[in-house]
Enzyme design. Structure first.
Site, mmCIF file in Angstrom:
data_model
loop_
_atom_site.group_PDB
_atom_site.id
_atom_site.type_symbol
_atom_site.label_atom_id
_atom_site.label_comp_id
_atom_site.label_asym_id
_atom_site.label_seq_id
_atom_site.Cartn_x
_atom_site.Cartn_y
_atom_site.Cartn_z
ATOM 1 N N LYS A 164 0.982 -1.387 0.054
ATOM 2 C CA LYS A 164 0.080 -0.001 -0.153
ATOM 3 C C LYS A 164 0.813 1.311 -0.125
ATOM 4 O O LYS A 164 1.701 1.354 0.927
ATOM 5 C CB LYS A 164 -0.959 0.048 1.202
ATOM 6 C CG LYS A 164 -1.733 -1.022 1.005
ATOM 7 C CD LYS A 164 -3.019 -0.826 0.339
ATOM 8 C CE LYS A 164 -4.404 -1.891 0.196
ATOM 9 N NZ LYS A 164 -5.208 -1.555 -0.718
ATOM 10 N N ASP A 192 -0.121 -0.505 -4.680
ATOM 11 C CA ASP A 192 -1.493 0.010 -4.712
ATOM 12 C C ASP A 192 -1.598 1.261 -4.013
ATOM 13 O O ASP A 192 -1.509 1.370 -2.602
ATOM 14 C CB ASP A 192 -2.461 -0.991 -3.866
ATOM 15 C CG ASP A 192 -3.861 -0.812 -4.006
ATOM 16 O OD1 ASP A 192 -4.180 0.062 -4.824
ATOM 17 O OD2 ASP A 192 -4.711 -1.452 -3.368
ATOM 18 N N GLU A 220 -1.593 -0.381 -8.949
ATOM 19 C CA GLU A 220 -3.174 -0.533 -8.780
ATOM 20 C C GLU A 220 -3.407 0.992 -8.553
ATOM 21 O O GLU A 220 -3.015 1.604 -7.474
ATOM 22 C CB GLU A 220 -3.292 -1.454 -7.969
ATOM 23 C CG GLU A 220 -4.750 -1.633 -7.788
ATOM 24 C CD GLU A 220 -5.252 -2.680 -6.901
ATOM 25 O OE1 GLU A 220 -6.542 -2.971 -6.430
ATOM 26 O OE2 GLU A 220 -4.301 -3.493 -6.461
ATOM 27 N N ASP A 243 -9.043 -0.233 -9.754
ATOM 28 C CA ASP A 243 -9.754 -0.465 -8.752
ATOM 29 C C ASP A 243 -10.702 0.562 -8.294
ATOM 30 O O ASP A 243 -12.065 0.119 -8.795
ATOM 31 C CB ASP A 243 -8.775 -0.679 -7.545
ATOM 32 C CG ASP A 243 -9.669 -1.383 -6.442
ATOM 33 O OD1 ASP A 243 -10.880 -1.713 -6.394
ATOM 34 O OD2 ASP A 243 -9.153 -1.590 -5.153
ATOM 35 N N LYS A 267 -13.955 -6.610 -7.349
ATOM 36 C CA LYS A 267 -14.201 -6.635 -5.893
ATOM 37 C C LYS A 267 -15.964 -6.770 -6.128
ATOM 38 O O LYS A 267 -16.302 -5.993 -6.015
ATOM 39 C CB LYS A 267 -13.613 -5.538 -5.059
ATOM 40 C CG LYS A 267 -12.235 -5.606 -5.051
ATOM 41 C CD LYS A 267 -11.577 -4.355 -3.964
ATOM 42 C CE LYS A 267 -10.380 -4.176 -3.890
ATOM 43 N NZ LYS A 267 -10.008 -3.048 -3.335
#
Length: 356
Positions: A164, A192, A220, A243, A267
């Site tokens: 992250k 991400d 991402e 995303d 997701k």
């Protein structure tokens, strides 16, 4: 009355303690405050679902999810679970602003249906496979946290790390990736940002990693807006995955038309189980890479997503690690994590997760 008619729907709060805060660029979740959904059929079959709202991503909360679900009983009771697509359309209208709630109900609905027919959910979705190679997340934090997390993940036998970024400046995040690469030189790395950078920052981050010779497999959601995402995609040597910009079927169509990414993260908490299949079809037709991911979910919702992805096939990345961050939960069965491999029970009906 047919045995597959829905006779009862119930919801209850589900509190799941975490082993550490799940921190991303836009905020941190200290515990998973989710919702357990039950759908009961006329023959007594019970399907279980889980709604996992993540306030920092969607603005949804446990309280808002429970409130949004109140009208769903009247919507579903008396329907035939075999007519799951019309039911999904009705849920999409009723829960348009509560996608996690919609997902939780759809998981329970499809679990009940597949349990009734005694087939595993992966077979329902296509039967392409029963296992996925998964990553594990290095949550947002400082350099020392990144190194400690990397060591712990490697100790589990997992060699794909999703880091992250976006909470710090690009140089600080790049330094974290350099340290992680030094600690795990053979690991596959994903960064991400959860939309935490602007275009200039995203490109500066990539440039610094290139200078330091840190191989990045995927970047991402580097920026929040689609126009910026398209610009990063045009200028990046690394594959860019959408995303937060890929929340719906319409979003995926726009991303394809604008050549705004190289891949999408599906997701189910963003769109529900049924629309996830349509998003998969569009992405496959457009030649996009596929990742399956989730919010902060227990083994229940994560196993349902694993059935979807393994059953459909074609996923290069599986980010289904949040059960590994949950300290305790009331479930048994479901996906089994062995090192970097998530394996489904090929014979268990439905998603295979039950309450203890």
């Amino acid at each position: 009355m047919r045995p597959t008619f829905i006779t009862h729907v119930s919801f209850e709060a589900l509190h799941l303690s975490l082993t550490e805060p799940f921190a991303i660029a836009t905020g941190a979740q200290l515990a998973a405050e989710n919702v357990l959904v039950r759908v009961t059929l006329a023959d007594g079959t019970v399907g279980l679902g889980e709604a996992a709202p993540f306030t920092a991503v969607s603005g949804e909360t446990q309280a808002s999810t429970l409130a949004s679900l109140e009208p769903v009983r009247e919507l579903l009771v008396g329907r035939d679970a075999q007519e799951w697509r019309p039911a999904s359309e009705a849920l999409g209208d009723a829960l348009a602003l509560a996608p996690a709630a919609r997902c939780g109900v759809e998981i329970a609905l499809l679990d009940a249906l597949t349990r009734h027919h005694r087939i595993p959910m992966y077979a329902f979705f296509g039967g392409a496979g029963t296992a996925l190679d998964v990553d594990m997340t290095v949550t947002a934090g400082d350099l020392a946290h990144a190194v400690a997390s990397t060591r712990a993940i490697l100790g589990r036998g997992i060699d794909t790390l999703k880091v992250k970024v976006g909470a710090l400046d690009p140089d600080a995040d790049a330094a974290r990736l350099v340290a992680i690469h030094q600690e795990a030189p053979k690991a596959r790395l994903i960064a991400d940002a959860n939309g935490g950078y602007d275009v200039a920052e995203a490109l500066a981050f990539l440039k610094e990693l290139e200078r330091a010779e840190v191989p990045l497999s995927l970047f991402e959601q580097p920026v929040a807006d689609v126009a910026g995402l398209a610009e990063v995609t045009r200028r990046s040597r690394v594959s860019v995955c959408a995303d937060e910009s890929a929340r719906s079927v319409k979003d995926v169509l726009r991303l394809i038309r604008e050549n705004a990414c190289h891949g999408i993260n599906i997701k189910t908490m963003k769109c529900g189980m049924v629309d996830a299949v349509t998003m998969w079809s569009l992405a496959r037709a457009a030649g996009l890479e596929l990742m399956v991911g989730g919010m902060v979910e227990s083994v229940l919702a994560m196993t349902a997503s694993a059935h979807l992805a393994a059953g459909l096939g074609g996923f290069t990345y599986a980010d289904l690690d949040t059960p590994l961050f949950i300290a305790d939960h009331p479930f048994q069965g479901g996906g089994r994590y062995t090192g970097g491999r998530l394996t489904l029970d090929p014979d268990a009906p439905g998603h295979g997760v039950t309450l203890r």
